[in-house]
Design a protein around this motif. Structure first.
Motif, PDB file in Angstrom:
ATOM      1  N   HIS A  26       0.797  -1.223   0.000  1.00  0.00           N
ATOM      2  CA  HIS A  26       0.000   0.000   0.000  1.00  0.00           C
ATOM      3  C   HIS A  26       0.832   1.276   0.000  1.00  0.00           C
ATOM      4  CE1 HIS A  26      -3.574  -2.395   1.890  1.00  0.00           C
ATOM      5  NE2 HIS A  26      -3.585  -2.464   0.571  1.00  0.00           N
ATOM      6  N   VAL A  27       2.108   1.182  -0.394  1.00  0.00           N
ATOM      7  CA  VAL A  27       2.951   2.388  -0.413  1.00  0.00           C
ATOM      8  C   VAL A  27       2.838   3.161  -1.722  1.00  0.00           C
ATOM      9  CG1 VAL A  27       4.611   1.488   1.256  1.00  0.00           C
ATOM     10  CG2 VAL A  27       4.983   1.081  -1.192  1.00  0.00           C
ATOM     11  N   GLY A  28       2.233   2.588  -2.735  1.00  0.00           N
ATOM     12  CA  GLY A  28       2.160   3.238  -4.041  1.00  0.00           C
ATOM     13  C   GLY A  28       1.274   4.463  -4.041  1.00  0.00           C
ATOM     14  N   THR A  29       1.642   5.438  -4.870  1.00  0.00           N
ATOM     15  CA  THR A  29       0.851   6.668  -5.003  1.00  0.00           C
ATOM     16  C   THR A  29       0.419   6.950  -6.436  1.00  0.00           C
ATOM     17  OG1 THR A  29       2.874   7.988  -5.237  1.00  0.00           O
ATOM     18  CG2 THR A  29       1.967   7.744  -3.005  1.00  0.00           C
ATOM     19  N   HIS A  30       0.915   6.163  -7.392  1.00  0.00           N
ATOM     20  CA  HIS A  30       0.608   6.442  -8.789  1.00  0.00           C
ATOM     21  C   HIS A  30      -0.816   6.011  -9.133  1.00  0.00           C
ATOM     22  CE1 HIS A  30       1.163   7.094 -13.034  1.00  0.00           C
ATOM     23  NE2 HIS A  30       0.775   5.850 -13.288  1.00  0.00           N
ATOM     24  N   GLU A  54       8.933   2.725   2.884  1.00  0.00           N
ATOM     25  CA  GLU A  54      10.238   2.359   2.320  1.00  0.00           C
ATOM     26  C   GLU A  54      11.363   3.089   3.061  1.00  0.00           C
ATOM     27  OE1 GLU A  54       9.890   1.490  -2.306  1.00  0.00           O
ATOM     28  OE2 GLU A  54       8.575   3.153  -1.691  1.00  0.00           O
ATOM     29  N   ARG A  55      11.109   4.309   3.470  1.00  0.00           N
ATOM     30  CA  ARG A  55      12.105   5.048   4.246  1.00  0.00           C
ATOM     31  C   ARG A  55      12.197   4.496   5.664  1.00  0.00           C
ATOM     32  NH1 ARG A  55      12.375  11.689   4.864  1.00  0.00           N
ATOM     33  NH2 ARG A  55      14.206  11.746   6.251  1.00  0.00           N
ATOM     34  N   SER A 236       3.297   7.277  14.741  1.00  0.00           N
ATOM     35  CA  SER A 236       4.544   6.782  15.303  1.00  0.00           C
ATOM     36  C   SER A 236       5.764   7.229  14.515  1.00  0.00           C
ATOM     37  CB  SER A 236       4.530   5.243  15.350  1.00  0.00           C
ATOM     38  OG  SER A 236       3.498   4.775  16.176  1.00  0.00           O
ATOM     39  N   TYR A 237       5.548   7.773  13.301  1.00  0.00           N
ATOM     40  CA  TYR A 237       6.717   8.141  12.495  1.00  0.00           C
ATOM     41  C   TYR A 237       6.472   9.278  11.512  1.00  0.00           C
ATOM     42  CZ  TYR A 237       4.687   5.588   8.530  1.00  0.00           C
ATOM     43  OH  TYR A 237       3.871   5.173   7.506  1.00  0.00           O
ATOM     44  N   ALA A 251      10.346   9.108  14.021  1.00  0.00           N
ATOM     45  CA  ALA A 251      10.604   7.771  13.476  1.00  0.00           C
ATOM     46  C   ALA A 251      11.786   7.091  14.153  1.00  0.00           C
ATOM     47  CB  ALA A 251      10.851   7.868  11.975  1.00  0.00           C
ATOM     48  N   MET A 252      12.782   7.873  14.563  1.00  0.00           N
ATOM     49  CA  MET A 252      13.968   7.276  15.166  1.00  0.00           C
ATOM     50  C   MET A 252      13.650   6.579  16.493  1.00  0.00           C
ATOM     51  SD  MET A 252      15.998  10.685  16.533  1.00  0.00           S
ATOM     52  CE  MET A 252      17.366   9.723  17.145  1.00  0.00           C
TER      53      MET A 252
END
Length: 275
Positions: A26-30, A54-55, A236-237, A251-252
């Protein structure tokens, strides 16, 4: 005929060396122009994306994990839904294989007459859903053949407050193993224990989110394939509202614990391979 062709690759894939595959459906944006032109202005901002995973999981490659990440929005097709569109949570509000509404229960399509019909839904499934799952299956089979065991980590995130799907605030780490059917219980308990000690955060196993289609379909402990879904709160991030910024100082605080979880998966796989 609806145009579902695109020059954008359907996913990004990195082949690792360890018995671990991290899936990010579910990370896609296109959104292809032929579909985007039918969406509302709100929907074109794809707010229900699992932003920045991904980051957040950038360390996974260094652990030797394979990584499979979608490029297209879940508004095109939801890669974590059954191909027949059946509900994973009967009796509860859910979004479909080709969603027609946002998580806030607002329409995706500016004109109700433009929502995907059965033929378009099938076309999108073939064009976008099938290739992702073919890659996922092929990589799990490769890993299992090479190591004797495979662990699938299905990475997700969601806003911490979404009245449509749950009451109140969601726990921060929502581990799902299909009520124990997709993963060895010992590994699940170890992962929960890691989540429970993250300062200022909460964790649950098989709570509101028990794992979607990917976890339920591919997890097969009897064949030494163990699947776990982690649904994290985005608070959380990252920033949960527009512009959905990644917040590295936040995030850290969770990244080391995510790393411990993946390391636990690898240690488990190593023990199983040696058994």
């Amino acid at each position: 005929m609806n145009d579902t062709t695109t020059a954008t690759p359907l996913f990004h894939f990195h082949a690792g060396t360890a018995p671990l595959l991290v899936s990010m459906p579910h990370v896609g944006t296109h959104v292809p122009p032929a579909i985007a032109g039918r969406l509302t202005g709100e929907a074109r901002q794809v707010p229900d994306t699992d932003w920045h995973l991904e980051r957040l999981y950038a360390f996974a490659r260094g652990l030797g994990a394979s990584v499979l990440a979608a490029t297209h929005s879940r508004y095109v097709v939801d890669l974590n839904r059954p191909p027949d569109g059946s509900s994973l949570y009967p009796g509860q509000s859910v979004t479909g294989l080709c969603p027609i509404d946002t998580f806030d229960d607002t329409p995706l399509y500016a004109d109700a007459a433009q929502v995907p019909d059965a033929a378009e839904t099938e076309e999108r499934r073939r064009a976008y859903w099938d290739p992702y799952h073919a890659q996922l299956r092929a990589e799990l089979d490769r890993i299992r053949a090479a190591h004797g065991v495979a662990v699938l980590w299905d990475a997700h995130s969601i806003r911490s407050v979404l009245p449509r799907f749950f009451d109140g605030r969601l726990p921060d780490f929502n581990l799902g193993t299909a009520d124990g059917a997709s993963c060895d219980p010992a590994l699940a308990r170890e992962l929960l224990a890691i989540g429970m000690v993250v300062p200022g955060h909460s964790a649950v196993l098989n709570g509101r989110f028990k794992g979607g289609y990917i976890t339920r379909h591919y997890g097969d402990p009897g064949r030494n394939v163990h699947a776990v879904q982690l649904e994290m709160t985005q608070a959380s991030y990252m920033q949960e509202a527009l512009p959905f910024d990644y917040l590295p100082e936040i995030a850290m605080n969770v990244q080391p614990h995510l790393r411990r979880m993946l390391e636990a998966c690898l240690a488990f796989a190593k023990e199983r391979a040696a058994a």
